[in-house]
Design an enzyme around this catalytic site. Structure first.
Site, PDB file in Angstrom:
ATOM      1  N   LYS A 112       0.817  -1.214   0.000  1.00  0.00           N
ATOM      2  CA  LYS A 112       0.000   0.000   0.000  1.00  0.00           C
ATOM      3  C   LYS A 112       0.854   1.270   0.000  1.00  0.00           C
ATOM      4  CE  LYS A 112      -4.282  -1.978   1.654  1.00  0.00           C
ATOM      5  NZ  LYS A 112      -3.934  -3.405   1.820  1.00  0.00           N
TER       6      LYS A 112
HETATM    7  C1  LIG Z   1      -4.503  -4.474   1.149  1.00  0.00           C
HETATM    8  C2  LIG Z   1      -3.740  -5.730   1.064  1.00  0.00           C
HETATM    9  C3  LIG Z   1      -4.092  -6.763   0.152  1.00  0.00           C
HETATM   10  C4  LIG Z   1      -5.310  -6.679  -0.732  1.00  0.00           C
HETATM   11  O1  LIG Z   1      -5.199  -5.681  -1.721  1.00  0.00           O
HETATM   12  P1  LIG Z   1      -6.492  -5.232  -2.567  1.00  0.00           P
HETATM   13  O2  LIG Z   1      -6.041  -4.102  -3.412  1.00  0.00           O
HETATM   14  O3  LIG Z   1      -7.516  -4.813  -1.534  1.00  0.00           O
HETATM   15  O4  LIG Z   1      -6.948  -6.405  -3.351  1.00  0.00           O
HETATM   16  C5  LIG Z   1      -3.279  -7.882   0.091  1.00  0.00           C
HETATM   17  N1  LIG Z   1      -2.198  -8.018   0.886  1.00  0.00           N
HETATM   18  C6  LIG Z   1      -1.830  -7.069   1.772  1.00  0.00           C
HETATM   19  C7  LIG Z   1      -0.645  -7.291   2.634  1.00  0.00           C
HETATM   20  C8  LIG Z   1      -2.579  -5.878   1.891  1.00  0.00           C
HETATM   21  O5  LIG Z   1      -2.209  -4.953   2.771  1.00  0.00           O
END
Ligand SMILES: *Cc1c(COP(=O)(O)O)cnc(C)c1O
Length: 465
Positions: A112
């Site tokens: 993120k």
């Molecule tokens: C947010 C997140 C996901 C999922 O991502 P999306 O864009 O919501 O599909 C997967 N793995 C981790 C570690 C995350 O923080």
């Protein structure tokens, strides 16, 4: 570049407007009116670019009317300079034609950061120009909150309030939020659960009157278009490293809200040869059910070893639906109205289109631990539980072995020590150096009752930006 809503009834916006808008006024999500595309030759020429240079090349057409090229270059340079690996998104091989794209070298050790580090800087840049200040409000059960706080900590024009359920997030995750200092950073520990936090955020967006008139409320959740845009870049980066445009690549993506994998879909629409996109889910398998049964229904949330994928509604899937239904906003609006009443059933034609590119696989907690152990045994590489789900799905996909599969490693294993313990491999992942003293740092957060007016008056009285 113009942006339109997936439900066809909201005003068309430019990039700057889309950046400051969450949901469209018709309840839909914003998508580009027309995607930029790159020719084979143009893609071949990208192979020599480093990560920030490539990001600039991919992102420029999306923001061109709002941000001059030199400013964009600087913003992108500053964003990816905080990542702690020279390659920003390094690729590691774990088996024959199996690769892992490490997206956890940012400040909070999860993918993120790629989007939220850029989003914070883009927002602050635009707000400075508009002489405007805003308030960001969000709820988190873990990863999003810390990435958003890290992304906004140097922003002069943003106050950020992140609600987490008091005593219900892991200590690493809480400390990653509460040890960040700044007058504009506000951690609220709500005496309730995650749903209470989300309800409070939703209610506040519906009645913004509690804030001074000149402070708009902005959302940074995964429906924000700029987040998706930033994530397109690493698909190109990995594809190019493995021989694009000469050689197609498949991606396996640990998926929750469908934001990350949707960025992979866009990369393909923009010209990157992508053989397949594998939707990897944990037992919260709404997307796997869509792919296998063609219908989308609400389930109850189950807690798993991969908490960042514990969702029951996958918001960004609507963006794909829009394309599957020939960009017919009225059709999408009708489907989403059905969803408010119960299950949605998709047309056979839409599902056929989806299955041409996407496949899906559900992975249990036991399989997650077994994959962590197997990959450790095979090559002494430690996967976090989310990435392990991706690798398991990649291996189960039945793809032609000539096609390289890249699993997106979405988090660093040190963020999820319980899952690693459960895998019983006898190693404990240490936190990277920049976080080694995390447990010694002092924390700052406010415990508030599960009461909307208490939260709102705290916010109104504590604006620091
Ligand atoms: C947010 C997140 C996901 C999922 O991502 P999306 O864009 O919501 O599909 C997967 N793995 C981790 C570690 C995350 O923080």
């Amino acid at each position: 570049m113009k942006y339109i809503s997936t439900r066809g009834q909201a005003p068309t916006l430019n990039f700057e407007e889309v950046l400051l808008t969450g949901l469209a006024s018709d309840g839909g999500l914003y998508v580009p009116e027309r995607l930029p595309t790159f020719t084979r030759d143009e893609i071949a020429e990208m192979a020599s670019l480093n990560y920030p240079q490539l990001a600039e090349r991919i992102i420029a057409p999306f923001v061109a009317d709002s941000i001059p090229a030199d400013d964009l270059r600087q913003l992108i340079h500053d964003t990816y300079a905080v990542f702690r690996h020279n390659a920003v998104a390094p690729l590691t091989q774990i088996a024959h034609n199996q690769f892992v794209l490490e997206l956890f070298h940012g400040p909070t050790l999860a993918f993120k950061d790629f989007a939220l580090q850029l989003l914070g800087r883009l927002l602050d840049y635009v707000l400075e120009r508009r002489h405007q200040k805003v308030v960001i409000m969000g709820a988190t059960s873990g990863d999003t909150g810390s990435a958003a706080i890290e992304g906004c900590k140097r922003c002069k024009n943003i106050d950020i309030f992140i609600l987490h359920p008091h005593q219900r997030v892991s200590e690493v995750q809480r400390r990653q939020m509460t040890t960040v200092v700044g007058d504009n950073i506000h951690n609220l520990a709500l005496e309730g659960n995650f749903d209470d936090c989300q309800a409070m955020v939703k209610a506040s967006f519906n009645q913004r009157g509690f804030l001074p008139e000149d402070r708009a409320l902005v959302a940074v959740n995964s429906i924000n278009w700029a987040r998706i845009m930033a994530q397109i870049v690493y698909y190109f980066y990995a594809g190019l490293a493995l021989g694009a445009p000469g050689r197609p690549v498949a991606f396996s993506v640990p998926t929750g809200n469908f934001g990350d994998i949707f960025a992979g879909y866009l990369a393909r629409q923009m010209g990157l040869p992508v053989a397949q996109l594998i939707i990897a889910t944990n037992r919260n398998d709404v997307l796997h059910r869509v792919m296998t049964s063609g219908s989308y229904g609400r389930q109850t949330l189950e807690h798993s070893l991969s908490p960042s994928m514990d969702i029951t509604v996958s918001s960004n899937f609507e963006r794909l639906l829009f394309d599957l239904y020939d960009r017919d906003g009225a059709a999408v609006a009708a489907l989403m109205r059905d969803f408010d009443q119960g299950d949605i059933h998709f047309s056979e034609q839409a599902m056929q289109r989806a299955r041409e590119l996407f496949s899906s696989h559900r992975v249990s907690d036991e399989e997650t631990c077994a994959q962590i152990a197997a990959t450790w045994r095979d090559c002494e590489y430690l996967l976090d539980p989310h990435s392990a789900i991706g690798v398991k799905a990649a291996l189960a996909s039945g793809l032609d072995r000539q096609v390289p599969v890249v699993t997106l490693a979405t988090a660093h294993p040190a963020k999820f020590p319980q899952a690693i313990q459960r895998a019983e491999i006898g190693v404990e992942p240490p936190l990277p150096l920049h976080l080694a003293d995390l447990f010694d740092r002092s924390e700052r957060f406010e415990v508030l009752p599960n009461d909307l007016s208490a939260v709102q008056s705290f916010m109104a009285n504590n604006l620091g930006a």
